[in-house]
Design a protein around this motif. Structure first.
Motif, PDB file in Angstrom:
ATOM      1  N   THR A 122       8.673  -5.901   9.435  1.00 17.35           N
ATOM      2  CA  THR A 122       9.805  -5.161   8.882  1.00 17.35           C
ATOM      3  C   THR A 122       9.817  -5.210   7.360  1.00 17.35           C
ATOM      4  O   THR A 122      10.101  -4.208   6.701  1.00 17.35           O
ATOM      5  N   ALA A 123       9.502  -6.363   6.783  1.00 19.62           N
ATOM      6  CA  ALA A 123       9.449  -6.470   5.319  1.00 19.62           C
ATOM      7  C   ALA A 123       8.432  -5.497   4.750  1.00 19.62           C
ATOM      8  O   ALA A 123       8.668  -4.839   3.724  1.00 19.62           O
ATOM      9  N   ARG A 124       7.287  -5.367   5.410  1.00 22.25           N
ATOM     10  CA  ARG A 124       6.260  -4.433   4.957  1.00 22.25           C
ATOM     11  C   ARG A 124       6.721  -2.986   5.094  1.00 22.25           C
ATOM     12  O   ARG A 124       6.449  -2.147   4.234  1.00 22.25           O
ATOM     13  N   MET A 125       7.444  -2.696   6.159  1.00 20.82           N
ATOM     14  CA  MET A 125       7.943  -1.341   6.368  1.00 20.82           C
ATOM     15  C   MET A 125       8.959  -0.958   5.287  1.00 20.82           C
ATOM     16  O   MET A 125       8.928   0.154   4.750  1.00 20.82           O
ATOM     17  N   VAL A 126       9.863  -1.874   4.974  1.00 21.97           N
ATOM     18  CA  VAL A 126      10.865  -1.595   3.944  1.00 21.97           C
ATOM     19  C   VAL A 126      10.184  -1.424   2.586  1.00 21.97           C
ATOM     20  O   VAL A 126      10.550  -0.539   1.803  1.00 21.97           O
ATOM     21  N   GLY A 128       7.133  -0.379   2.124  1.00 21.66           N
ATOM     22  CA  GLY A 128       6.463   0.916   2.176  1.00 21.66           C
ATOM     23  C   GLY A 128       7.410   2.058   1.863  1.00 21.66           C
ATOM     24  O   GLY A 128       7.069   2.992   1.125  1.00 21.66           O
ATOM     25  N   SER A 129       8.630   1.984   2.390  1.00 22.17           N
ATOM     26  CA  SER A 129       9.630   3.024   2.122  1.00 22.17           C
ATOM     27  C   SER A 129      10.005   3.057   0.647  1.00 22.17           C
ATOM     28  O   SER A 129      10.152   4.126   0.051  1.00 22.17           O
ATOM     29  N   TYR A 130      10.147   1.867   0.049  1.00 24.03           N
ATOM     30  CA  TYR A 130      10.468   1.806  -1.385  1.00 24.03           C
ATOM     31  C   TYR A 130       9.339   2.404  -2.213  1.00 24.03           C
ATOM     32  O   TYR A 130       9.574   3.189  -3.140  1.00 24.03           O
ATOM     33  N   LEU A 131       8.105   2.053  -1.866  1.00 22.26           N
ATOM     34  CA  LEU A 131       6.959   2.581  -2.610  1.00 22.26           C
ATOM     35  C   LEU A 131       6.871   4.100  -2.478  1.00 22.26           C
ATOM     36  O   LEU A 131       6.554   4.803  -3.451  1.00 22.26           O
ATOM     37  N   LEU A 132       7.159   4.612  -1.299  1.00 23.89           N
ATOM     38  CA  LEU A 132       7.166   6.060  -1.109  1.00 23.89           C
ATOM     39  C   LEU A 132       8.230   6.717  -1.984  1.00 23.89           C
ATOM     40  O   LEU A 132       7.998   7.770  -2.585  1.00 23.89           O
ATOM     41  N   GLN A 136       4.632   5.955  -5.115  1.00 23.39           N
ATOM     42  CA  GLN A 136       3.432   5.117  -5.055  1.00 23.39           C
ATOM     43  C   GLN A 136       2.821   5.197  -3.659  1.00 23.39           C
ATOM     44  O   GLN A 136       2.822   4.236  -2.894  1.00 23.39           O
ATOM     45  N   ASP A 137       2.300   6.389  -3.347  1.00 24.12           N
ATOM     46  CA  ASP A 137       1.839   6.676  -1.988  1.00 24.12           C
ATOM     47  C   ASP A 137       0.695   5.775  -1.534  1.00 24.12           C
ATOM     48  O   ASP A 137       0.659   5.338  -0.385  1.00 24.12           O
ATOM     49  N   ALA A 138      -0.270   5.517  -2.409  1.00 23.61           N
ATOM     50  CA  ALA A 138      -1.432   4.710  -2.015  1.00 23.61           C
ATOM     51  C   ALA A 138      -1.013   3.300  -1.632  1.00 23.61           C
ATOM     52  O   ALA A 138      -1.475   2.753  -0.620  1.00 23.61           O
ATOM     53  N   MET A 139      -0.125   2.714  -2.424  1.00 24.96           N
ATOM     54  CA  MET A 139       0.350   1.359  -2.111  1.00 24.96           C
ATOM     55  C   MET A 139       1.213   1.361  -0.853  1.00 24.96           C
ATOM     56  O   MET A 139       1.170   0.421  -0.053  1.00 24.96           O
ATOM     57  N   GLN A 143       0.694  -0.839   2.811  1.00 31.37           N
ATOM     58  CA  GLN A 143       1.680  -1.645   3.531  1.00 31.37           C
ATOM     59  C   GLN A 143       1.878  -1.144   4.961  1.00 31.37           C
ATOM     60  O   GLN A 143       2.002  -1.950   5.898  1.00 31.37           O
ATOM     61  N   LEU A 144       1.900   0.172   5.143  1.00 22.29           N
ATOM     62  CA  LEU A 144       2.081   0.716   6.486  1.00 22.29           C
ATOM     63  C   LEU A 144       0.862   0.439   7.360  1.00 22.29           C
ATOM     64  O   LEU A 144       0.996   0.165   8.555  1.00 22.29           O
TER      65      LEU A 144
END
Length: 233
Positions: A122-126, A128-132, A136-139, A143-144
Motif C-alpha cells: 500500500t505504501a508503494r501504491m500511494v 506511485g499515485s503521488y509520483l503520477l 514523474q511517470d517513470a518513477m 513503484q507500481l
C-alpha cells in the motif's frame, strides 16, 4: 501541462535535498511498522494527539501546522498509509515538496517508509499515485511494478499498471494488466474504454463450464444438466 509545471516546481524545491537530509527511520516507542499488529499497540496514542480526522482531511492541525502533525505521525509510524496519503495531498495542495511544518520532503517520507517496510504494498501504491500526480511517470511505474511483484493478485495495482502502459502506448502490456485487473473483479471501465478507443481491447474468452459432482440420479428421476457458472463478463 499542469502536472509538468508542478513536477518542475517540486523538482526545483528538492534540488538541494541531500541524503543526509533524509535519514533512515529509527524505530521509536510507540512506533514501528503500521502493518504489524504488535507495533500498532501504541498507534492510538499517536493518532489521538496528532492524527485526528481533521488532520487527515487537511482541515486543521491539532498541535500546530498540518505538516507538523502529519510529520510527527510518520516519524513514529513511517508507513502509516493514511498519513502518507495526507502528506502527499498537502504537498500537492501547497505545491511544495516540503510542506510547512514537515521535517522532511514528501518524497523522503515515502522513501523512509519503503526502506523500513519494503513489503508494504500500500505504501508503494500511494507513492506511485503521488509520483503520477507530479508528472514523474517513470518513477511511478517503478513503484507500481514493485507492488505488482509483491501482490500480483491485487486488482487495483494491475489496473493502475494498465493505465500507465496505455499512457505510454505500450498496448500489449496495458492489455495484459487490464485482463488481469478485470478478471480479479476491478469495477471501473476506464482502462477498458481507453484500450477500446485505441482498438486494442479484446474480450476475454468465456470461462469454462464447471460441472459439479453429483450422485447418480435414480432411474425414475430425470438427469439434471450441468449448470454453467457465470463468466463474470
Amino acid at each position: 501541462m499542469k502536472h509538468c509545471l508542478l513536477a518542475c516546481t517540486l523538482a526545483a524545491c528538492c534540488a538541494s535535498v541531500t541524503a543526509a537530509e533524509c535519514p533512515p527511520y529509527v524505530k521509536r516507542t510507540p512506533g514501528g511498522d503500521y502493518t504489524s499488529a504488535e507495533d500498532r499497540d501504541g498507534l492510538s496514542v499517536v493518532e489521538k494527539f496528532h492524527f485526528s480526522r481533521a488532520v487527515e482531511t487537511l482541515t486543521q492541525g491539532m498541535t500546530g501546522s498540518l505538516g507538523a502533525d502529519i510529520s510527527y505521525t510518520l516519524e513514529h509510524f513511517p508507513n502509516h498509509h493514511r498519513a502518507l496519503a495526507s502528506m502527499a495531498k498537502l504537498g500537492l495542495r501547497l505545491k511544495s515538496a516540503q510542506p510547512v511544518g514537515a521535517r522532511y520532503t514528501v518524497s523522503c517520507y515515502f522513501e523512509r517508509a519503503i526502506a523500513f517496510a519494503p513489503h508494504d504494498v500500500t505504501a508503494r501504491m500511494v507513492y506511485g499515485s503521488y509520483l503520477l500526480s507530479t508528472g514523474q511517470d517513470a518513477m511511478a511505474l517503478e513503484q507500481l511494478d514493485a507492488a505488482s511483484r509483491l501482490a500480483p493478485d491485487q486488482a487495483t495495482i494491475q489496473y493502475n499498471l494498465g493505465l500507465m502502459y496505455a499512457k505510454k502506448k505500450e498496448y500489449e502490456k496495458a492489455s495484459a494488466h487490464a485482463q488481469k485487473a478485470y478478471a480479479l473483479g476491478f469495477p471501473l471501465p476506464g482502462l477498458k474504454n481507453k484500450l477500446k478507443a485505441a482498438g486494442k481491447w479484446r474480450e476475454p474468452p468465456p470461462a469454462p463450464a464447471v460441472v459439479e459432482a453429483k450422485e447418480a440420479p435414480k432411474a425414475e428421476e430425470p438427469a439434471v444438466p450441468p449448470v454453467e457458472e457465470p463468466s463474470g463478463e
